[in-house]
Design a protein around this motif. Structure first.
Motif, PDB file in Angstrom:
ATOM      1  N   ASP A   1     -25.479   3.531  12.365  1.00 30.37           N
ATOM      2  CA  ASP A   1     -25.104   2.916  11.609  1.00 30.37           C
ATOM      3  C   ASP A   1     -23.755   2.955  11.365  1.00 30.37           C
ATOM      4  OD1 ASP A   1     -25.583   5.616  10.481  1.00 30.37           O
ATOM      5  OD2 ASP A   1     -25.907   4.758   8.246  1.00 30.37           O
TER       6      ASP A   1
ATOM      7  N   ARG B   1     -19.094  -3.974  13.904  1.00 29.17           N
ATOM      8  CA  ARG B   1     -19.234  -5.169  13.171  1.00 29.17           C
ATOM      9  C   ARG B   1     -17.664  -5.405  12.811  1.00 29.17           C
ATOM     10  NH1 ARG B   1     -22.564  -8.227  10.067  1.00 29.17           N
ATOM     11  NH2 ARG B   1     -21.329  -8.954   7.737  1.00 29.17           N
ATOM     12  N   ASP B   2     -16.670  -4.408  12.424  1.00 28.48           N
ATOM     13  CA  ASP B   2     -15.382  -4.491  12.160  1.00 28.48           C
ATOM     14  C   ASP B   2     -14.914  -5.203  13.328  1.00 28.48           C
ATOM     15  OD1 ASP B   2     -13.335  -4.148  10.422  1.00 28.48           O
ATOM     16  OD2 ASP B   2     -12.508  -2.433  11.673  1.00 28.48           O
TER      17      ASP B   2
ATOM     18  N   SER C   1     -22.554   0.801  14.531  1.00 26.46           N
ATOM     19  CA  SER C   1     -22.799  -0.652  14.267  1.00 26.46           C
ATOM     20  C   SER C   1     -21.599  -1.242  13.055  1.00 26.46           C
ATOM     21  CB  SER C   1     -23.998  -0.685  13.547  1.00 26.46           C
ATOM     22  OG  SER C   1     -24.261  -2.015  13.192  1.00 26.46           O
ATOM     23  N   ALA C   2     -21.214  -0.223  12.157  1.00 32.71           N
ATOM     24  CA  ALA C   2     -20.163  -0.785  11.061  1.00 32.71           C
ATOM     25  C   ALA C   2     -18.900  -1.054  12.031  1.00 32.71           C
ATOM     26  CB  ALA C   2     -20.005   0.244  10.122  1.00 32.71           C
TER      27      ALA C   2
ATOM     28  N   ILE D   1     -18.341  -4.326   4.348  1.00 31.75           N
ATOM     29  CA  ILE D   1     -18.995  -5.375   5.634  1.00 31.75           C
ATOM     30  C   ILE D   1     -20.301  -4.931   6.281  1.00 31.75           C
ATOM     31  CG2 ILE D   1     -16.676  -6.109   6.100  1.00 31.75           C
ATOM     32  CD1 ILE D   1     -16.585  -4.175   8.573  1.00 31.75           C
ATOM     33  N   ALA D   2     -20.793  -3.697   5.794  1.00 37.98           N
ATOM     34  CA  ALA D   2     -21.984  -2.900   6.254  1.00 37.98           C
ATOM     35  C   ALA D   2     -22.440  -2.052   5.550  1.00 37.98           C
ATOM     36  CB  ALA D   2     -21.492  -2.332   7.776  1.00 37.98           C
ATOM     37  N   THR D   3     -23.854  -1.637   5.682  1.00 36.66           N
ATOM     38  CA  THR D   3     -24.371  -0.409   5.115  1.00 36.66           C
ATOM     39  C   THR D   3     -24.492   0.614   5.435  1.00 36.66           C
ATOM     40  OG1 THR D   3     -25.667  -2.400   3.984  1.00 36.66           O
ATOM     41  CG2 THR D   3     -26.771   0.026   3.783  1.00 36.66           C
TER      42      THR D   3
ATOM     43  N   GLU E   1     -20.324  -8.198   2.988  1.00 36.42           N
ATOM     44  CA  GLU E   1     -21.524  -8.033   2.446  1.00 36.42           C
ATOM     45  C   GLU E   1     -21.330  -7.787   0.833  1.00 36.42           C
ATOM     46  OE1 GLU E   1     -23.993  -5.031   3.891  1.00 36.42           O
ATOM     47  OE2 GLU E   1     -24.301  -6.188   5.998  1.00 36.42           O
TER      48      GLU E   1
ATOM     49  N   LEU F   1     -15.546  -0.258   5.214  1.00 41.23           N
ATOM     50  CA  LEU F   1     -16.697  -0.232   5.844  1.00 41.23           C
ATOM     51  C   LEU F   1     -17.952  -0.804   5.087  1.00 41.23           C
ATOM     52  CD1 LEU F   1     -16.401   2.823   8.288  1.00 41.23           C
ATOM     53  CD2 LEU F   1     -15.891   0.427   8.832  1.00 41.23           C
ATOM     54  N   GLU F   2     -18.008  -0.245   3.922  1.00 43.69           N
ATOM     55  CA  GLU F   2     -18.975  -0.684   3.010  1.00 43.69           C
ATOM     56  C   GLU F   2     -18.965  -2.076   2.283  1.00 43.69           C
ATOM     57  OE1 GLU F   2     -19.193   3.071   0.573  1.00 43.69           O
ATOM     58  OE2 GLU F   2     -21.263   3.096   1.652  1.00 43.69           O
TER      59      GLU F   2
ATOM     60  N   HIS G   1     -17.319 -12.392   6.702  1.00 45.07           N
ATOM     61  CA  HIS G   1     -18.532 -11.649   6.598  1.00 45.07           C
ATOM     62  C   HIS G   1     -18.775 -10.394   5.656  1.00 45.07           C
ATOM     63  CE1 HIS G   1     -19.701 -14.081  10.325  1.00 45.07           C
ATOM     64  NE2 HIS G   1     -18.422 -14.105  10.632  1.00 45.07           N
TER      65      HIS G   1
END
Length: 247
Positions: A126, A133-134, A129-130, A19-21, A242, A16-17, A240
């Motif tokens: 958040d 996003r996945d 959202s992660a 691809i996202a914060t 991060e 998860l980290e 995608h």
């Protein structure tokens, strides 16, 4: 079966980290998710087409895949999954599975109750959202695979999937120095890319002869990343990420 410790969920957090914060409270909530862990041998089902699951599966160790089974035992692999992936996350919102999920290698698999994931999503936007996003990145990968099967050469398809899986493994700390685990068989690759076993064997031999990958062994060694990337027309934007590697 057994209950998970926080350490068991480290692959999911790394994924998860990448691809996202996540905020610290969200990270703690993910690490505290209730999860039952089971060791599943290679080539076994985790979920089947038309199942109505009440949990999602997170890969903790090993490789898994999504697939569709056709007449006379024919199989189309839809995606490969490595530690940190939740390959059936869509079952949180789609009640009936439209494909099967199985292990490629022996896996440790965590089972996360849908109820706990829904509560996580409500309490920690958040984290929600992660997870969202996945699923969007999953769709992006499907589009890339469709493009490859429809328009790339056999050499390009195989070069592309090598690049993709290396970066996915690298993002969760399981690949480095152009070396990564490669437990998939030639049959697996063929079922994923629409190629015969003979054709896959020939292409892999060509890639070795051209000095793009190393000799056959348990791990895959990439000898010329730039050439492999060019051959596969590989642009990692669709992943995608991060961050390409976990801290």
């Amino acid at each position: 079966m057994g209950s998970a410790s926080n350490a068991e969920l480290a692959p999911l957090l790394r994924k998860l980290e990448s691809i996202a914060t996540l905020s610290d409270p969200a990270r703690e909530a993910v690490a505290a998710l209730p999860m039952t862990v089971r060791v599943v041998e290679a080539r076994h089902d985790l979920a089947r087409d038309k199942d109505r699951p009440t949990h999602c599966c997170v890969v903790l160790t090993g490789w898994a895949c999504r697939c569709k089974l056709l007449d006379e035992g024919r199989r189309q692999i839809l995606s490969f999954h490595v530690p940190g992936d939740i390959p059936d996350l869509q079952s949180l919102h789609l009640k009936v599975l439209d494909h099967s999920l199985g292990t490629v290698t022996q896996c440790r698999v965590g089972f996360l109750p849908h109820e706990a994931l829904r509560e996580l999503s409500v309490r920690f936007p958040d984290a929600a959202s992660a997870l969202w996003r996945d699923t969007l990145i999953d769709a992006s990968i499907f589009r890339e695979w469709m493009t490859g099967i429809g328009r790339r050469t056999a050499h390009g398809r195989i070069a592309h999937i090598i690049c993709e899986m290396y970066l996915k493994l690298h993002a969760v700390g399981l690949a480095e120095n152009d070396r990564c685990p490669w437990p998939v068989t030639q049959t697996d690759i063929g079922d994923a890319l629409g190629l015969s076993n003979v054709h896959v064997n020939r292409v892999l031999g060509d890639l070795r002869a051209q000095g793009l990958i190393g000799p056959r062994e348990r791990d895959l060694v990439i000898l010329d990343w730039d050439a492999l990337r060019a051959l596969g027309e590989f642009d990692e934007t669709y992943l995608h990420m991060e961050r390409k590697a976990a801290a």
